[in-house]
Design an enzyme around this catalytic site. Structure first.
Site, PDB file in Angstrom:
ATOM      1  N   ASP A   3      60.197 -54.513 -18.832  1.00 14.12           N
ATOM      2  CA  ASP A   3      59.833 -53.234 -19.460  1.00 14.12           C
ATOM      3  C   ASP A   3      59.190 -52.273 -18.467  1.00 14.12           C
ATOM      4  O   ASP A   3      59.201 -51.057 -18.681  1.00 14.12           O
ATOM      5  CB  ASP A   3      58.859 -53.485 -20.619  1.00 14.12           C
ATOM      6  CG  ASP A   3      59.466 -54.360 -21.689  1.00 14.12           C
ATOM      7  OD1 ASP A   3      60.556 -54.025 -22.168  1.00 14.12           O
ATOM      8  OD2 ASP A   3      58.855 -55.391 -22.046  1.00 14.12           O
ATOM      9  N   HIS A   7      53.903 -61.597 -19.364  1.00  9.08           N
ATOM     10  CA  HIS A   7      54.908 -61.916 -20.370  1.00  9.08           C
ATOM     11  C   HIS A   7      54.473 -63.181 -21.085  1.00  9.08           C
ATOM     12  O   HIS A   7      53.873 -64.074 -20.481  1.00  9.08           O
ATOM     13  CB  HIS A   7      56.280 -62.118 -19.708  1.00  9.08           C
ATOM     14  CG  HIS A   7      57.417 -62.111 -20.682  1.00  9.08           C
ATOM     15  ND1 HIS A   7      57.779 -63.231 -21.383  1.00  9.08           N
ATOM     16  CD2 HIS A   7      58.279 -61.120 -21.075  1.00  9.08           C
ATOM     17  CE1 HIS A   7      58.819 -62.933 -22.157  1.00  9.08           C
ATOM     18  NE2 HIS A   7      59.133 -61.664 -21.983  1.00  9.08           N
TER      19      HIS A   7
END
Length: 433
Positions: A365, A308
């Site tokens: 996700d 991320h």
């Protein structure tokens, strides 16, 4: 307490200036560079604005190194366990958790605003039947200002509040309508007897010809997804909303700009990319092979859903959603081989020195696509689901920006690398370059 400063020196001229060091309630200190151009005649260069604080905000705090996410000071873990999406909507917009009475009134307002102007149904017919639901959602969102122009005064507190209520309430209806239109199916009107997530599932899946029973665990999982995606500080789409809003554009136009930005595969489309990757792997026995490919610098293959931009630790939302993924698959008795592949990938990656060294942990996700598949949401709707959850964050950030007396129109600068000044040559005298 004396003000903290830092000295910036131009080594070419020897000139030095003192600039202030700002400190928020949490997070690292920030250098105020507002006077650098005026005093030294220089701008700063920060591609992607990854080291630049463009605003002050009291809404969301992230500590990427420690894996911390807070809404208005409340840890995401506590909200995920004890709260629900509409309560979090109230918290983000108004700043505090509601009383029982306030929550009841807020829920009622959102429920009663969920139906859309009947003329909007005709607006959908302007799209091709095979249009992507995100394209439709983005377009309809931008059109809302032409249907609800009674409260577009951005300087009026009550107008802003009405618009916020409408956006939160109508997005599920608009999104479900985008899906139904793309399928050639009749639109389903909202039902005031249902909660927020259940109402969306009803509008997605019900038909006038038969009764539709909302699955309780599916609605709970969807509500959690909305909650976890409600806001995430100054990401690409939120920054877009703020930048658009800085021009004093109407809120529907600003949120539409955010929807368009979220549609990008590097932002809101990541969970769809995870499903595509898991399908490509195809079998748990092949996970090691694909992990090795991801580590190979000569390979173009990437493990989607790992790492991320902000978190250099385990994404706190991923821990929450991983648990919900297992619960959904167990209770709905979904035998999804992709979940087994995902678990195997996570197991290998969390023990592999390559991923540990680069701090590539599973993010939100990685699991959200598994949940959405399990509850029957098609991949074309994954980013639309993200949009429904994130709208409250966009509205809250826009409201904060508009009410900030120090805000000004956004105007980033650049490092120009083009041609220097040239003299115009008439076309008859030009030779081939």
């Amino acid at each position: 307490m004396p003000k903290k400063t830092v000295t910036i020196t131009d080594n070419n001229t020897g000139k030095s200036i003192e600039v202030d060091i700002l400190q928020g309630s949490q997070g690292p200190p920030v250098i105020d560079i507002g006077t650098v151009y005026k005093e030294l005649g220089m701008f700063t260069f920060d591609p992607g604005f990854v080291n630049t604080a463009a605003c002050e905000s009291a809404i969301t705090f992230i500590d990427g190194e420690k894996g911390v996410l807070q809404y208005r000071g409340y840890p995401i873990e506590q909200l995920a366990e004890h709260s629900n999406f509409l309560e979090v909507c109230y918290l983000l917009y108004y700043g505090d958790l509601p009383t029982r009475k306030q929550q009841k009134e807020f829920d009622s307002i959102i429920t009663r605003h969920s139906i859309i102007h009947e003329g909007l149904h005709d607006f959908y017919s302007g799209f091709r039947r095979d249009a992507h639901p995100m394209a439709i959602t983005c377009g309809v969102m931008g059109a809302l200002s032409s249907f609800y122009h009674d409260s577009l005064d951005i300087w009026d507190e009550r107008s802003r509040e009405i618009t916020a209520h409408r956006l939160i309430a109508k997005l599920p209806t608009i999104a479900a309508g985008a899906y139904r239109y793309s399928k050639g199916e009749p639109f389903a009107y909202p039902k005031n007897s249902l909660d927020y997530a259940s109402n969306f599932l009803h509008m997605m899946n019900s038909f006038p010809s038969e009764e539709y029973q909302v699955n309780e665990i599916a609605a709970k999982a969807l509500d959690l997804l909305f909650l976890l995606h409600a806001d995430h500080e100054q990401n690409a789409s939120t920054s877009t909303v703020r930048l658009a809003g800085s021009s004093q554009a109407n809120p529907y136009a600003c949120i539409s700009a955010g929807v368009g930005t979220l549609w990008g595969p590097a932002h809101g489309g990541a969970n769809e990319a995870v499903i595509k990757m898991l399908k490509e792997i195809g079998d748990p026995s092949r996970t090691k092979e694909f992990v090795n490919r991801a580590k190979d610098p000569s390979s173009n293959f990437r493990l989607m859903g790992f790492g991320h931009r902000v978190y250099k630790n385990y994404d706190p939302r991923a821990k929450i959603i991983r648990k919900m993924s297992k619960k959904v698959l167990d209770e709905l008795k979904v035998d999804d081989p992709l979940f087994e592949i995902a678990m195997k990938l996570e197991e290998i990656a969390l023990k592999d020195e390559y991923f540990i060294e680069k701090k590539l942990y599973p993010n939100v996700d990685f699991y959200s696509g598994i949940i959405l598949r399990a509850i029957g949401i098609p991949t074309t709707m994954f980013t639309v689901i993200f949009t429904i959850g994130r709208t409250i964050g966009w509205v809250s950030q826009w409201q904060e920006m508009v009410t900030d007396k120090s805000h000004r129109i956004g105007r980033p600068r650049q490092v120009y690398i083009g041609k220097r000044k040239r003299k115009y040559i008439p076309v008859a005298k030009r030779t081939k370059n």
